[in-house]
Design an enzyme around this catalytic site. Structure first.
Site, mmCIF file in Angstrom:
data_model
loop_
_atom_site.group_PDB
_atom_site.id
_atom_site.type_symbol
_atom_site.label_atom_id
_atom_site.label_comp_id
_atom_site.label_asym_id
_atom_site.label_seq_id
_atom_site.Cartn_x
_atom_site.Cartn_y
_atom_site.Cartn_z
ATOM 1 N N GLY A 13 0.739 -1.028 -0.003
ATOM 2 C CA GLY A 13 -0.085 -0.011 0.039
ATOM 3 C C GLY A 13 0.722 1.206 -0.011
ATOM 4 O O GLY A 13 1.958 1.261 0.292
ATOM 5 N N ASP A 14 0.309 2.465 0.037
ATOM 6 C CA ASP A 14 0.749 3.651 -0.231
ATOM 7 C C ASP A 14 2.029 3.816 -1.245
ATOM 8 O O ASP A 14 2.981 4.655 -0.931
ATOM 9 C CB ASP A 14 1.405 4.093 1.318
ATOM 10 N N GLY A 19 1.546 5.478 -3.913
ATOM 11 C CA GLY A 19 1.106 6.385 -4.981
ATOM 12 C C GLY A 19 0.341 6.113 -5.917
ATOM 13 O O GLY A 19 0.258 6.984 -6.965
ATOM 14 N N LYS A 20 -0.656 5.237 -5.707
ATOM 15 C CA LYS A 20 -1.714 4.931 -6.411
ATOM 16 C C LYS A 20 -2.601 6.130 -6.884
ATOM 17 O O LYS A 20 -3.110 6.505 -7.946
ATOM 18 C CB LYS A 20 -2.759 3.804 -5.786
ATOM 19 N N GLY A 61 -5.796 5.688 2.015
ATOM 20 C CA GLY A 61 -5.685 7.101 2.094
ATOM 21 C C GLY A 61 -4.828 7.656 0.592
ATOM 22 O O GLY A 61 -3.560 6.805 0.607
ATOM 23 N N HIS A 62 -5.363 7.981 -0.290
ATOM 24 C CA HIS A 62 -4.740 8.217 -1.571
ATOM 25 C C HIS A 62 -4.881 9.595 -1.694
ATOM 26 O O HIS A 62 -5.683 10.487 -1.468
ATOM 27 C CB HIS A 62 -5.750 7.698 -2.464
ATOM 28 N N GLN A 122 -4.953 -0.315 -1.032
ATOM 29 C CA GLN A 122 -4.014 -1.188 -0.329
ATOM 30 C C GLN A 122 -3.023 -1.711 -1.344
ATOM 31 O O GLN A 122 -2.968 -1.139 -2.217
ATOM 32 C CB GLN A 122 -4.764 -2.344 0.459
ATOM 33 N N LYS A 151 8.392 7.888 -6.442
ATOM 34 C CA LYS A 151 9.440 8.261 -5.355
ATOM 35 C C LYS A 151 11.003 8.009 -5.239
ATOM 36 O O LYS A 151 11.549 7.823 -4.609
ATOM 37 C CB LYS A 151 9.082 7.473 -4.097
ATOM 38 N N SER A 187 8.123 8.786 -11.586
ATOM 39 C CA SER A 187 7.417 9.821 -10.707
ATOM 40 C C SER A 187 8.498 10.150 -9.868
ATOM 41 O O SER A 187 9.239 9.507 -9.103
ATOM 42 C CB SER A 187 6.306 9.243 -9.856
ATOM 43 N N GLY A 212 8.203 13.116 -7.515
ATOM 44 C CA GLY A 212 7.530 14.225 -6.605
ATOM 45 C C GLY A 212 6.005 13.781 -6.596
ATOM 46 O O GLY A 212 5.766 13.205 -7.450
HETATM 47 P P1 GDP Z 1 -1.422 5.474 -2.069
HETATM 48 O O1 GDP Z 1 -2.151 5.095 -0.907
HETATM 49 O O2 GDP Z 1 -1.084 4.582 -3.032
HETATM 50 O O3 GDP Z 1 -2.529 6.398 -3.117
HETATM 51 O O4 GDP Z 1 -0.473 6.342 -1.456
HETATM 52 P P2 GDP Z 1 -0.540 7.487 -0.377
HETATM 53 O O5 GDP Z 1 -0.967 8.714 -1.084
HETATM 54 O O6 GDP Z 1 -0.770 7.144 0.918
HETATM 55 O O7 GDP Z 1 1.149 7.787 -0.362
HETATM 56 C C1 GDP Z 1 1.851 8.175 -1.205
HETATM 57 C C2 GDP Z 1 2.664 9.477 -0.805
HETATM 58 O O8 GDP Z 1 3.909 9.840 -1.678
HETATM 59 C C3 GDP Z 1 1.636 10.726 -1.109
HETATM 60 O O9 GDP Z 1 1.942 11.679 -0.062
HETATM 61 C C4 GDP Z 1 1.878 11.411 -2.321
HETATM 62 O O10 GDP Z 1 1.610 12.562 -2.356
HETATM 63 C C5 GDP Z 1 3.303 10.971 -2.095
HETATM 64 N N1 GDP Z 1 3.994 10.769 -3.541
HETATM 65 C C6 GDP Z 1 3.427 10.060 -4.639
HETATM 66 N N2 GDP Z 1 4.545 10.093 -5.486
HETATM 67 C C7 GDP Z 1 5.641 10.572 -5.041
HETATM 68 C C8 GDP Z 1 6.876 10.627 -5.748
HETATM 69 O O11 GDP Z 1 7.195 10.227 -6.804
HETATM 70 N N3 GDP Z 1 7.631 11.452 -4.938
HETATM 71 C C9 GDP Z 1 7.648 11.713 -3.687
HETATM 72 N N4 GDP Z 1 8.430 12.220 -2.805
HETATM 73 N N5 GDP Z 1 6.092 11.823 -3.033
HETATM 74 C C10 GDP Z 1 5.273 11.225 -3.905
HETATM 75 P P1 IMO Z 2 -3.919 2.396 0.775
HETATM 76 O O1 IMO Z 2 -5.005 2.396 -0.119
HETATM 77 C C1 IMO Z 2 -1.335 0.961 3.853
HETATM 78 C C2 IMO Z 2 -3.065 -1.968 6.510
HETATM 79 C C3 IMO Z 2 -3.186 -1.540 8.149
HETATM 80 C C4 IMO Z 2 -2.931 -2.751 8.719
HETATM 81 C C5 IMO Z 2 -3.605 -3.728 7.789
HETATM 82 C C6 IMO Z 2 -5.021 -3.981 8.131
HETATM 83 O O2 IMO Z 2 -3.442 3.974 1.033
HETATM 84 O O3 IMO Z 2 -2.403 2.089 0.083
HETATM 85 P P2 IMO Z 2 -7.198 -2.534 8.011
HETATM 86 O O4 IMO Z 2 -7.577 -1.468 8.822
HETATM 87 O O5 IMO Z 2 -7.302 -2.680 6.730
HETATM 88 O O6 IMO Z 2 -8.113 -3.746 8.865
HETATM 89 O O7 IMO Z 2 -5.941 -2.863 8.618
HETATM 90 O O8 IMO Z 2 -3.737 -2.982 6.785
HETATM 91 N N1 IMO Z 2 -3.745 -1.020 5.669
HETATM 92 C C7 IMO Z 2 -2.818 -0.139 4.764
HETATM 93 N N2 IMO Z 2 -1.753 0.270 4.783
HETATM 94 N N3 IMO Z 2 -1.945 1.695 2.912
HETATM 95 C C8 IMO Z 2 -3.455 1.205 2.878
HETATM 96 O O9 IMO Z 2 -4.090 1.556 2.030
HETATM 97 C C9 IMO Z 2 -3.908 0.492 4.027
HETATM 98 N N4 IMO Z 2 -5.091 0.142 4.409
HETATM 99 C C10 IMO Z 2 -4.847 -0.870 5.237
HETATM 100 O O10 IMO Z 2 -1.936 -0.631 8.412
HETATM 101 O O11 IMO Z 2 -1.600 -3.279 8.783
HETATM 102 MG MG MG Z 3 -2.118 5.367 1.011
#
Ligand code: GDP
Ligand code: IMO
Ligand code: MG
Length: 423
Positions: free
Chosen positions: A11-12, A14-15, A39-40, A223, A330, A412, A414
């Site tokens: 997860g996280d 940069g989707k 959290g996107h 995720q 990143k 990417s 930034g």
């Molecule tokens: P998601 O859950 O996959 O949508 O990712 P999140 O938004 O939770 O986390 C990604 C974080 O990295 C966010 O704060 C984005 O704004 C940031 N981000 C995405 N792509 C880049 C990148 O290429 N460089 C940097 N520095 N930040 C990035």
């Molecule tokens: P995005 O879409 C990162 C993790 C939680 C925990 C596990 C189970 O932003 O990438 P839950 O509340 O789903 O039962 O928790 O999954 N988790 C994530 N980690 N990015 C997410 O979503 C997540 N959604 C759940 O931290 O380890």
């Molecule tokens: Mg996220």
């Protein structure tokens, strides 16, 4: 044209950023699983939007859909619409549709999630958003669906049916069952049902119809692959299937219609919550990556655990999702780190593995085998063309590409929409 985007790690990746970027080429953006545990983040001209349920295409001109495989907390959705409205973005029923069968996250799901997590001796580290308990109710056929929420009579009848069982569950976990009779939230939910009633739609019908008309659909995963309830690092996973095949099953779109599957992958790896992370850096390099990458949870604010790029996990993610393309995010975060390490294999019980072991406890015992790559000191955030990257960054990207053997569609450098270029 049907494209699926999923996270290839934990997860996280940069989707949100990439879905926003790609929306200009699509007619519909559809969420197919998960809930407000996601959290996107979308950043446009420096302005940051944190989205939990609204598909990340909301800033552009596309129809948005929330499919029946998701779990929706209507309070979160309402707050999100208000936040968007404060920023001049009106999300009405013409812009967004919610499937009638979508499961609703109820306050007792959030309560049960918190109670269960506190009672665990070996914690998962959930987001405490009630995700697991909402999915339990879906599978147990005790869910409240979007269509129930929209009718006060249906909602109250369903709650009366479910109440005794939920009270018993809450008591068993030493909680206070009076929540089940609390008129405050029930009234709020009735109001939210009225607010969202006009948004109700049939997502499978809309998507298939659009595909028949030659429209372009993008399915946005939440995720990541290793949080998948079946194929992830269970028990340290979420409660939905996060891999690409889940988009078809959850949206009611046949697998024969899929044209492209894109995986989002960070240039390193992060994880929030508990569970194995073989390349985890518990030292100052890990701290450096966390600070430079802003690696703190979008939903919970928790520090994300950071580690080196993990090739065995990347290879298995390609197999589990069938990626046709990847997006590497990143890259800018790795500036000024010397050397940069790639985990190319694991060692387990004296054997070398280039693919992750299937058992989670075995994965937790794996020791990474690293290949070191030269780092670079230049700031990459202003670069808009692959050829302007320092040689070491190009070599790192080329190494990853050849090891994973899937092309990178975008690089990417930034958070902003503009900080992206094709490879
Ligand atoms: P998601 O859950 O996959 O949508 O990712 P999140 O938004 O939770 O986390 C990604 C974080 O990295 C966010 O704060 C984005 O704004 C940031 N981000 C995405 N792509 C880049 C990148 O290429 N460089 C940097 N520095 N930040 C990035
Ligand atoms: P995005 O879409 C990162 C993790 C939680 C925990 C596990 C189970 O932003 O990438 P839950 O509340 O789903 O039962 O928790 O999954 N988790 C994530 N980690 N990015 C997410 O979503 C997540 N959604 C759940 O931290 O380890
Ligand atoms: Mg996220």
């Amino acid at each position: 044209m049907f494209t699926i985007i999923t996270g290839s790690q934990f997860g996280d990746e940069g989707k949100g950023k990439i879905v926003d970027l790609m929306t200009k080429d699509y007619d519909m953006i559809v969420r197919f699983q998960g809930g407000d545990n996601a959290g996107h983040t979308v950043v446009v001209n420096g302005k940051k939007y944190k989205l939990h349920l609204t598909p990340s295409g909301v800033l552009q001109d596309a129809r948005l859909l929330i499919g029946p495989g998701t779990v929706v907390n209507p309070q979160t959705l309402s707050q999100e619409f208000d936040m968007l409205s404060d920023n001049g973005i009106n999300v009405d029923e013409h812009k967004l549709g919610i499937d009638a069968k979508t499961s609703i996250i109820m306050p007792y799901h959030v309560e049960l999630d918190g109670l269960r997590e506190s009672a665990r001796t070996d914690k998962i580290g959930t987001t405490k958003r009630g995700i697991g308990y909402a999915y339990i109710d879906k599978v147990a056929r005790d869910e409240i669906q979007m269509a129930d929420l929209a009718s006060e009579e249906q909602l109250r009848n369903r709650l009366n049916e479910i109440r005794p069982m939920k009270e018993a569950q809450i008591k068993e976990l030493n909680g206070n069952p009076s929540i089940m009779k609390d008129e405050t939230w029930i009234k709020t939910y009735c109001d939210l049902g009225r607010r969202f009633a006009p948004y109700i739609t049939d997502v499978s019908f809309e998507v298939n119809n659009a595909l028949d008309k030659g429209k372009k659909i993008l399915a946005e995963g939440a995720q990541g692959t290793y949080l998948d309830v079946i194929h992830g690092t269970s028990k340290f996973v979420t409660s939905s299937s996060c891999i690409a095949g889940s988009a078809c099953a959850n949206l009611g779109v046949g697998p024969t219609r899929v044209d492209q599957v894109i995986g989002i992958v960070k240039a390193y790896i992060t994880r929030v919550g508990e569970g194995p992370l073989p390349t985890e850096l518990k030292d100052s390099t890990g701290d450096l990556i966390r600070q430079a990458g802003g690696e703190f949870g979008t939903t919970t604010g928790r520090p994300r655990r950071c580690g080196w790029f993990d090739l065995p996990l990347a290879k298995k993610a390609v197999a589990l999702n069938g990626y046709t393309d990847l997006v590497l995010t990143k890259m800018d975060v790795l500036s000024s780190i010397h050397p940069i390490r790639i985990c190319v294999a694991y060692e387990l019980d004296g054997k070398k593995l280039d693919y992750p072991p299937e058992s989670t406890s075995d994965l937790a015992r794996c020791i990474p085998v690293y290949k070191d790559m030269a780092g670079w000191d230049e700031d990459l955030t202003g670069i808009r063309n692959v050829n302007d990257l320092p040689d070491e960054a190009l070599a790192y990207i080329e190494k990853l590409r050849s090891l994973i053997n899937v092309p990178f569609k975008y690089i990417s450098v930034g958070p902003d929409r503009e900080q992206t270029f094709t490879n």
